[in-house]
Design a protein around this motif. Structure first.
Motif, mmCIF file in Angstrom:
data_model
loop_
_atom_site.group_PDB
_atom_site.id
_atom_site.type_symbol
_atom_site.label_atom_id
_atom_site.label_comp_id
_atom_site.label_asym_id
_atom_site.label_seq_id
_atom_site.Cartn_x
_atom_site.Cartn_y
_atom_site.Cartn_z
ATOM 1 N N UNK A 149 26.574 24.675 21.024
ATOM 2 C CA UNK A 149 26.877 25.717 20.051
ATOM 3 C C UNK A 149 28.194 25.352 19.162
ATOM 4 N N UNK A 150 29.288 24.901 19.976
ATOM 5 C CA UNK A 150 30.537 24.501 19.356
ATOM 6 C C UNK A 150 30.294 23.458 18.259
ATOM 7 N N UNK A 206 27.720 22.919 16.790
ATOM 8 C CA UNK A 206 27.060 23.469 15.721
ATOM 9 C C UNK A 206 27.900 24.178 14.690
ATOM 10 N N UNK A 207 28.906 25.077 15.408
ATOM 11 C CA UNK A 207 29.636 25.738 14.645
ATOM 12 C C UNK A 207 30.616 24.801 13.875
ATOM 13 N N UNK A 208 31.177 23.808 14.458
ATOM 14 C CA UNK A 208 32.093 22.851 13.671
ATOM 15 C C UNK A 208 31.213 22.215 12.425
ATOM 16 N N UNK A 258 38.983 17.441 13.321
ATOM 17 C CA UNK A 258 37.739 17.470 14.355
ATOM 18 C C UNK A 258 37.779 16.005 14.990
ATOM 19 N N UNK A 283 33.267 18.553 28.647
ATOM 20 C CA UNK A 283 32.702 19.566 29.597
ATOM 21 C C UNK A 283 31.250 19.535 29.414
ATOM 22 N N UNK A 284 30.697 19.264 28.196
ATOM 23 C CA UNK A 284 29.004 19.543 27.951
ATOM 24 C C UNK A 284 28.595 18.165 28.324
ATOM 25 N N UNK A 290 28.048 18.603 32.025
ATOM 26 C CA UNK A 290 26.803 19.474 32.364
ATOM 27 C C UNK A 290 25.693 18.690 32.189
#
Lengths: 335, 335
Positions: free
Chosen positions: A159-160, A162-164, A201, A287-288, A291
């Protein structure tokens, strides 16, 4: 390097409809071994083409054409394979249908099995969106993919991320000349805003702080930002948004049979896997990646410790992270 | 809470020119002690006002008006103090001059010394741009500022932070209706794009991944993004860019006598200092807070370990990080 335009016929799409008379522009290096065991798939990234990936391919490199048969399919929408900017009139521009990462993999699967006669992949690898495609391959065709090495990417668009993408997309769409994709002249303001909004980014705090952009030939932050603007002027706006769409929706667990259970999807992977995020990647995050790596049986998480952020993995751009990625590819292929 | 409009006369500006007939809207809580020793300065943040900071002020709180005289000056350009949107015609809108953080501190210094009769500050504190102002105070008036507690801010705007701001500014300016600040109707597309492009920067990967926006009442990522769009419609575009300008240029070592030597500038600070970055702040970064804290004699770096990113420090928004900040304020004030 050999370049071919490969016709694939109508391609049914994950989100419905059909991409009519689909075609891929495909670059290959080397020769397929008689047993078909030396094929490597290396899909392109956002704003990249086979020429971009070519920077990692050559004699003496990890991806050495004297040993490996390397296939670089251009992603649908990148302006080199079928894309909004070059599709036939019925599906051109804003009429181009939504094409997902899974759809790209379906097209590539046709290419590999029906056109190139490839029985399996010794390796699926890629940077960024190329990594996303490699992941989708390993989940969807686990027996086919023997090894997997995604760098600075992820299996799904978290989701981050996606937000970017919502942010840079909004910057482009803010240009009234974009006309919801029905522009005649290129929406230059929007393309520039997209590039400028993207740049922050793409690297790390240290990259900006220590002016590491000078290694790329830019004398100031403003010069770097302008280069990002200029780079995006070379792309068609609908093409960019076609790719962003695919990127944002990427999720190998979407729909049946996994229905959103990412752990179940990634548990399908049988490839020997090394997952290589960059420690400072701002949107394909460490971190993702951790996971995801934990969901793949036997996968190794091997971070690239670099100040270059997401761009650490850009083919041929920065020597140190490239050496790490190529070293891992050699190791994986020799095992 | 007591609110006053305080006239400060013409304000000479760091980058040249004069802000004519400057005024601040100032909120105060409590009563100044006879010895003047209980004054706390708590400047506002980007898009915030005294009403935003008020969420951290009250009986039983660290900022308790029964004990402290708390001063919240609205930042120039925030629409509540003198700003592009409310200045007299000669300097209204796009004609508003560039006003820096140092200029804000100059205005606030007049307010404190000439209007309120304050001999020293027991504490200068603030979130985000409020923290930037508190830093500037502690460098420029070291004897005046006894304690310093900036949270989710930094002394200077580091280059990544500048790049981030270039992106959101580009999204706003992409709206042709912005007309380089000479708009008549609000540039709604641009304001929405600004808010949408900002949102991804404001929190952490985990915040988005775990849907922590539900704690804010948003049911989906898209609902959160729309709320960010809507929030920015409430602001004047020139006001926002006036604040962004001040933010981007912030550097207490700019110009004489430090001429860019940040370490020399921060070595001036004599305040007892606790620097509180959030571990997941994407633009006022932990690593750059650590660099700055190391430049201040005796300063303590005390990160806020939180998934709320930059917004961890937003006054009154998230209970856990607020408790950490308020705990540190109590500790600092009791020492």
């Amino acid at each position: 390097m050999k370049i071919e335009r490969v016709e694939l016929g109508d391609l049914p799409l994950e989100d419905g409809g059909v991409l009519e008379e689909a075609w891929l522009t495909v670059a290959t290096w080397g020769t397929l071994a008689p047993d078909g065991g030396n094929a490597i798939l290396f899909p392109t990234y956002f704003t990249g083409s086979h020429l971009s990936n070519a920077r990692m391919i050559g004699p003496g490199r990890a991806l050495d054409p004297s040993q490996w048969f390397i296939i670089v399919p251009n992603m649908i929408g990148n302006g080199v394979s079928i894309s909004p900017s070059n599709a036939s009139l019925r599906q051109a521009g804003a009429r181009f249908p939504r094409v997902s990462v899974r759809d790209n993999v379906r097209a590539q699967h046709r290419l590999l099995t029906q056109v190139l006669g490839i029985p399996r992949l010794a390796l699926a690898t890629g940077w960024s969106m190329g990594a996303v495609q490699a992941w989708q391959w390993a989940v969807e065709h686990p027996v086919f993919v023997e090894r997997l090495l995604p760098f600075c990417g992820s299996a799904r668009c978290w989701p981050l991320n996606q937000a970017f993408l919502e942010g840079v997309r909004a910057a482009l769409r803010c240009d009234v000349d974009f006309r919801d994709g029905a522009y005649e002249a290129a929406p230059e303001r929007g393309l520039r805003a997209f590039g400028r909004a993207y740049c922050g980014w793409a690297y790390s705090p240290r990259f900006f702080r220590e002016g590491l952009y000078r290694e790329l030939g830019h004398e100031s932050l403003e010069a770097l930002l302008r280069a990002w603007e200029d780079d995006h002027l070379e792309h068609d706006a609908n093409d960019l948004l076609c790719l962003v769409d695919a990127w944002q929706q990427a999720d190998p667990s979407r729909g049946p049979p996994f229905d959103g259970d990412l752990a179940a999807a990634l548990a399908q992977v049988t490839a020997r896997t090394i997952v290589m995020p960059c420690t400072t990647d701002a949107y394909f995050t460490l971190e993702e990646n951790a996971l995801e790596a934990a969901m793949v049986p036997g996968a190794e998480l091997r971070p690239i410790d670099s100040p270059y952020g997401h761009c650490a993995g850009a083919p041929g751009r920065f020597a140190a992270p490239m050496a790490q990625v190529e070293g891992a590819i050699r190791e994986l292929l020799s095992g």
